[in-house]
Motif scaffolding. Structure first.
Motif, short mmCIF file in Angstrom:
data_model
loop_
_atom_site.label_atom_id
_atom_site.label_comp_id
_atom_site.label_asym_id
_atom_site.label_seq_id
_atom_site.Cartn_x
_atom_site.Cartn_y
_atom_site.Cartn_z
N VAL A 82 0.85 -1.20 0.00
CA VAL A 82 0.00 0.00 0.00
C VAL A 82 0.88 1.25 0.00
O VAL A 82 0.67 2.19 -0.78
CB VAL A 82 -0.93 0.04 1.24
N ILE A 83 1.90 1.23 0.86
CA ILE A 83 2.78 2.41 0.95
C ILE A 83 3.55 2.60 -0.36
O ILE A 83 3.62 3.71 -0.89
CB ILE A 83 3.75 2.27 2.16
N VAL A 84 4.09 1.48 -0.89
CA VAL A 84 4.90 1.58 -2.11
C VAL A 84 4.09 2.13 -3.28
O VAL A 84 4.54 3.01 -4.01
CB VAL A 84 5.52 0.20 -2.46
N ILE A 85 2.86 1.64 -3.44
CA ILE A 85 2.12 2.09 -4.63
C ILE A 85 1.36 3.40 -4.40
O ILE A 85 1.07 4.10 -5.35
CB ILE A 85 1.19 0.99 -5.22
N SER A 86 1.06 3.72 -3.15
CA SER A 86 0.29 4.97 -2.96
C SER A 86 1.19 6.18 -2.73
O SER A 86 0.77 7.31 -2.99
CB SER A 86 -0.72 4.82 -1.82
N LEU A 87 2.42 5.96 -2.23
CA LEU A 87 3.28 7.12 -1.93
C LEU A 87 3.51 8.03 -3.14
O LEU A 87 3.24 9.22 -3.06
CB LEU A 87 4.62 6.64 -1.34
N PRO A 88 3.98 7.49 -4.29
CA PRO A 88 4.16 8.41 -5.42
C PRO A 88 2.86 9.01 -5.94
O PRO A 88 2.83 10.13 -6.41
CB PRO A 88 4.84 7.56 -6.50
N LEU A 89 1.75 8.23 -5.80
CA LEU A 89 0.47 8.75 -6.30
C LEU A 89 -0.03 9.91 -5.44
O LEU A 89 -0.79 10.76 -5.90
CB LEU A 89 -0.59 7.63 -6.30
N MET A 127 9.23 16.27 -10.20
CA MET A 127 7.98 15.61 -10.58
C MET A 127 8.24 14.51 -11.62
O MET A 127 7.59 13.47 -11.62
CB MET A 127 6.98 16.62 -11.15
N ALA A 128 9.22 14.76 -12.48
CA ALA A 128 9.60 13.74 -13.47
C ALA A 128 10.17 12.51 -12.77
O ALA A 128 9.87 11.37 -13.13
CB ALA A 128 10.61 14.31 -14.45
N ALA A 129 10.99 12.75 -11.73
CA ALA A 129 11.54 11.63 -10.97
C ALA A 129 10.42 10.86 -10.27
O ALA A 129 10.45 9.63 -10.20
CB ALA A 129 12.54 12.15 -9.94
N LEU A 130 9.41 11.59 -9.80
CA LEU A 130 8.27 10.93 -9.16
C LEU A 130 7.49 10.05 -10.13
O LEU A 130 6.98 8.99 -9.77
CB LEU A 130 7.31 11.99 -8.60
N THR A 131 7.41 10.53 -11.38
CA THR A 131 6.73 9.73 -12.41
C THR A 131 7.41 8.37 -12.54
O THR A 131 6.73 7.33 -12.63
CB THR A 131 6.80 10.47 -13.76
N LEU A 132 8.74 8.40 -12.50
CA LEU A 132 9.47 7.13 -12.59
C LEU A 132 9.16 6.26 -11.37
O LEU A 132 9.02 5.04 -11.49
CB LEU A 132 10.97 7.38 -12.69
#
Lengths: 213, 364
Positions: free
Chosen positions: A156-163, B253-258
């Motif tokens: 959950v943390i891995v996939i939701s953090l960047p989102l 933000m580009a790094a976050l996309t990755l």
């Protein structure tokens, strides 16, 4: 009616297992005390950063539990009783309320221990309501996705953090405007609202498609 | 029949070869690197040392001319008229000039200090401009007198530009060529991500393994392109901003996309059941693109950025990019897109063969 019953089920499940909610509040109080103990006088920008970091962790802990009890057998049973979208809406509604409560307590506690001007009022309530709605949607959806995988909590943390970052970034900008007494906080809420709507729309479209086995 | 399937791959490879050849070998137009001193006084005889890049002043020393022009003229309609020619141009070497200007007693400007632009014209190299670097002061202000003194007698004719050479830009210099790689890689990455979402949606509507394999192959290629975009950007930043990484919003933000697509990969690895893995990762992929859009296209526009198109920096609009660059830039965008599609199709075919081998099928 069914929606309310499902929300009630979530509240009852929480009530019957109070250790998890207790753990969340203990974490919240502990982190606020740590911030007070180690920070001393803080600048509004630092206060803002501390607030949103603690909020982010609270979100992860709260949302990671949303589909915890949902093992595959139980899910097949539930999906025959209620529509998946209805169940998701109920979990979303419950998580939204929970996050709003947690963020309200966090705001009060952090504001009392590390006082900075501009922490309170209707503006903060609107901001927290919008941000919590977005985080609840993201949290519920990623919790559902990761409930199919192994080591769910970490997933959950891995996939939701960047989102979460677009929402967190917009919320940070809006709250900093409030703390520094700026006039443009309402304008800065527009991206928060837009991301909320986008996340809600995507979840509504994708949920019926991802539910089927 | 054979060529029918191959033409876009051949086109992609040809475009990339053209971009590599023309993009790396076309020289820059001549430009002024530095001017010394950068301050002077109205009414004085000023001598300036000028250092240039890619110039050949020593080929025809007698024809090199230099002019000063107000950087922001008080009355814009007179911009073309206000020009002061150097009284002496001493060519010291191919890239070094010593200029002498007899500065009039008044400036065509209502301020005590005004910025001026230096123009150097050489028949072999064309004109070069150093905008606003020279500051000239004046003791008393008489704008009309200044305009009279700075108005050129007859407009000078400048030599012809080398139209197909790339423009010289201070700070960017030779790194301007990175536009063909850094920007094109990002554009190609977005196309690949959009296509992968298309296949993810198709999989969600009609669960055929092929759709999932195509989506996954496109995401992996897009991630490679994103990583290369980050690396070329970091290298560019080192030369232009003097740091490998900054807090610039677009960069982060580009790094976050990755990171988002790295999470997609983690999600795929964590689900054992293949059908469920395909369905869940397709849903995440579609959801991820919806998050990437505000991350790349909305948030950076709300704040200042060092990148083009934000914070008042020029982008690639009609007035911002040189035509010589456009001639290579557009083919490079198309070339990298086609190359990406080709790479993704190879990955897809490898995955498909692996699945058929796993199923015990004899593929030979």
């Amino acid at each position: 009616m069914q929606f309310m019953q499902l929300v009630r089920k979530e509240i009852l499940a929480e009530w019957r297992n109070p250790s998890q909610l207790g753990g969340l509040f203990s974490f919240l109080a502990g982190v606020c005390f740590l911030c007070y103990f180690f920070s001393g006088d803080v600048h509004p920008a630092q206060w803002n950063l501390l607030f949103w970091i603690v909020y982010l962790f609270l979100c992860f802990f709260a949302s990671a539990r949303m589909y915890e009890e949902d093992n595959i057998r139980y899910r097949i049973y539930t999906s025959q009783l209620v529509r998946p979208l209805m169940l998701f809406s109920a979990k979303l509604g419950y998580l939204w309320g929970l996050l709003l409560l947690l963020s309200g307590v966090l705001l009060t506690l952090l504001g009392a221990l590390l006082p900075v001007p501009g922490t309170g009022g209707l503006a903060w309530l609107v901001l927290l309501a919008l941000v919590s709605a977005g985080f609840a949607c993201l949290g519920c959806f990623t919790s559902l996705l990761s409930s199919y995988g192994q080591s769910r909590q970490m997933l959950v943390i891995v996939i939701s953090l960047p989102l979460c970052f677009p929402l967190l970034g917009s919320a940070y900008a809006a709250s900093l405007e409030l703390l520094t007494g700026g006039e443009a906080w309402l304008t800065k809420l527009i991206p928060v609202l837009a991301i909320d709507l986008l996340a809600l729309a995507m979840a509504t479209i994708l949920l019926p498609l991802s539910w089927k086995a | 029949m054979f060529l029918k399937k191959l033409w876009w791959k051949l086109l992609g490879a040809a475009l990339i070869l053209i971009v590599l050849n023309r993009g790396l070998l076309t020289p820059l137009k001549h430009g002024i690197v530095d001017l010394s001193p950068t301050r002077s006084q109205a009414g004085a005889t000023a001598i300036f040392e000028v250092f240039a890049y890619n110039s050949h002043y020593d080929r025809d020393p007698g024809s090199v001319r230099a002019y000063l022009r107000p950087h922001r003229p008080a009355s814009p309609h007179r911009e073309g008229d206000l020009l002061l020619a150097a009284s002496t141009v001493d060519v010291r070497s191919a890239t070094h000039l010593r200029l002498k200007f007899d500065l009039p007693a008044f400036l065509p400007d209502p301020q005590k200090l005004a910025a001026f632009t230096l123009i150097v014209d050489s028949p072999g190299d064309g004109p070069a401009v150093l905008p606003g670097k020279l500051i000239i002061g004046q003791d008393s202000i008489q704008v009309e007198e200044g305009i009279r003194a700075w108005t050129s007698r007859g407009s000078p004719e400048f030599s012809e530009w080398r139209k197909h050479w790339f423009p010289y830009r201070n700070i960017l210099v030779e790194t301007i060529r990175n536009t063909f790689f850094h920007v094109s890689l990002w554009f190609a990455m977005f196309l690949l991500l959009a296509l992968s979402v298309y296949y993810s949606f198709r999989y969600l509507r009609q669960p055929l393994v092929d759709f999932d394999l195509r989506a996954f192959a496109l995401v992996r290629t897009a991630m490679l392109f994103g990583l290369l975009g980050c690396l070329t950007g970091s290298l560019w930043a080192r030369y232009t901003w003097e740091t490998w990484w900054t807090t610039d919003i677009k960069l982060n933000m580009a790094a976050l996309t990755l990171l988002i697509y790295l999470a997609y990969w983690v999600l795929r690895l964590s689900i054992e059941d293949p059908d469920r893995r395909r369905r869940i990762s397709a849903a995440y992929n579609a959801f991820a693109l919806a998050t990437v859009i505000p991350l790349i296209f909305v948030l950076p526009r709300l704040t200042d950025s060092l990148h083009p198109g934000s914070g008042g920096n020029p982008a690639i609009g009609a007035d911002d990019m040189d035509n010589a660059l456009r001639m290579i830039f557009y083919p490079s965008v198309v070339g990298f897109m086609l190359l990406g599609l080709w790479m993704a199709s190879l990955l897809y075919r490898v995955d498909r063969v692996e699945i058929r081998l796993d199923e015990g099928e004899n593929i030979f």
